[in-house]
Design an enzyme around this catalytic site. Sequence first.
Site, PDB file in Angstrom:
ATOM      1  N   ASN A 223     -33.662 -11.708 -33.185  1.00  0.00           N
ATOM      2  CA  ASN A 223     -33.072 -10.830 -34.194  1.00  0.00           C
ATOM      3  C   ASN A 223     -32.393  -9.655 -33.502  1.00  0.00           C
ATOM      4  OD1 ASN A 223     -35.163  -8.643 -33.854  1.00  0.00           O
ATOM      5  ND2 ASN A 223     -36.491 -10.299 -34.590  1.00  0.00           N
ATOM      6  N   ASP A 293     -40.582 -14.555 -37.485  1.00  0.00           N
ATOM      7  CA  ASP A 293     -41.550 -15.128 -38.434  1.00  0.00           C
ATOM      8  C   ASP A 293     -41.888 -16.580 -38.094  1.00  0.00           C
ATOM      9  OD1 ASP A 293     -41.739 -12.826 -40.000  1.00  0.00           O
ATOM     10  OD2 ASP A 293     -39.897 -13.332 -41.070  1.00  0.00           O
ATOM     11  N   ILE A 321     -48.995 -10.625 -36.306  1.00  0.00           N
ATOM     12  CA  ILE A 321     -49.700  -9.816 -35.304  1.00  0.00           C
ATOM     13  C   ILE A 321     -50.441  -8.651 -35.933  1.00  0.00           C
ATOM     14  CG2 ILE A 321     -49.408  -8.334 -33.270  1.00  0.00           C
ATOM     15  CD1 ILE A 321     -47.042 -10.179 -32.492  1.00  0.00           C
ATOM     16  N   LYS A 351     -46.885  -5.356 -48.402  1.00  0.00           N
ATOM     17  CA  LYS A 351     -47.353  -5.564 -47.027  1.00  0.00           C
ATOM     18  C   LYS A 351     -48.524  -4.646 -46.703  1.00  0.00           C
ATOM     19  CE  LYS A 351     -42.939  -7.190 -45.124  1.00  0.00           C
ATOM     20  NZ  LYS A 351     -41.827  -6.927 -44.178  1.00  0.00           N
TER      21      LYS A 351
END
Length: 418
Positions: A223, A293, A321, A351
């Site tokens: 990314n 991901d 993680i 999240k």
Amino acid sequence: MSSNVNIKLNKNIILAVTGGIAAYKSAVLVRRLKDYGFNVRVVMTKGAQAFITPLTFQALSSNPVHTTLLDPEAEAGMGHIELARWADLILVAPASCDVIAKFAQGLADDLLTTLYLATKAPVWIAPAMNQQMWAAKATQRNLKTLTEDGMHIIIPDAGEQACGDIGRGRMPEPEALAEQVFEYFKTQERAYTQQFGLLAGKKVTITAGPTREAIDPVRYISNHSTGKMGFALASVCYAAGADVTLIAGPVTLNTPYGVTRKNIVSAQQMLDESMYMLNQGCDIFIATAAVADYRVAEIAPHKIKKTGDTLDIALIKNPDIVATIAQQEKRPFMVGFAAETQNIEQYANGKLISKKLDMIACNDVSRTDIGFGADENAMTVFFAKKYDFDQRQLEKASKLKIGEQLVEAIVDALNTKS
């Protein structure tokens, strides 16, 4: 030049220049000291002025040069007592055999020797002289006296001298001297922050940058993360007194001063290093990394050749993680990061709860001014309900400044932890 030069220290340095051919190096030394952010004032003996002019040092230091003890103009402004009080450190470079003898005998017959007796600041000398003069018993006796008095002696380099002799007596290079001064003040600052800093005594682990998941020996999934936010936070945490370990994906950033860096490539490697740091003792875990991901189910052993218009690659989910660390029995204070493009508050709070975090910082990476690679950021910080805090809005600022605000938020949460 050391990479530490990007850390500025606002300290006052008197650079005293005495008579000797090495005085030409002192001009460069002024520039190197200013590179570190030091405020520099130059004092010159009469002998020094025979080798280099005061005007040179005035231009380089951007300050008047002090040459005379009883100067009416200087006494009306910064006299010798004020100058002695102004200094955080006095560096005599080069220090001639004559001035070393005067220091050892406690004489005060000019501006420099008077400053030496009048200051409470540490005094360093960088002797520079003929190799036989350096080895002379009288010189060594004087140096022993000064060492016993608490003066710091910088041992001269060995090599060819201006007179043609070969031996010890050369003044070290300006870059080396400036870095020694820098390291001295950084050590002082570190000792203070380790005792009184916001994160004094805390062990902090930070993940930063992207991960790369191999497809074959030449291709990978990744990314746009550059690691800038994580590296800025590492620098701020260290400055706040923490023992910082930075687990970094493939980025091109310099390691922040004082920070231990561990380089990884894949998400699994980042998890392994994170678990290792947890087992070594971790008080705060900050997950800024943009972890892939998914990874390829089976990495091709050789470069995949182009054989058709489409290519099917099976992906499997990577370990989460931050959630994995948060589930451990000896759980540190957990700080997550969320880079979103829409519904920021909804996704961030989701999240925060699902990963069992203490705190999450979220930014809108659809904005080009604060997204991946930008030098500035703007974030919304959400806290777990047990802290009873309202969310905090961190307005657009440099990533270093955002890091400082995040550390303050962490400390506030730690101080109210139930």
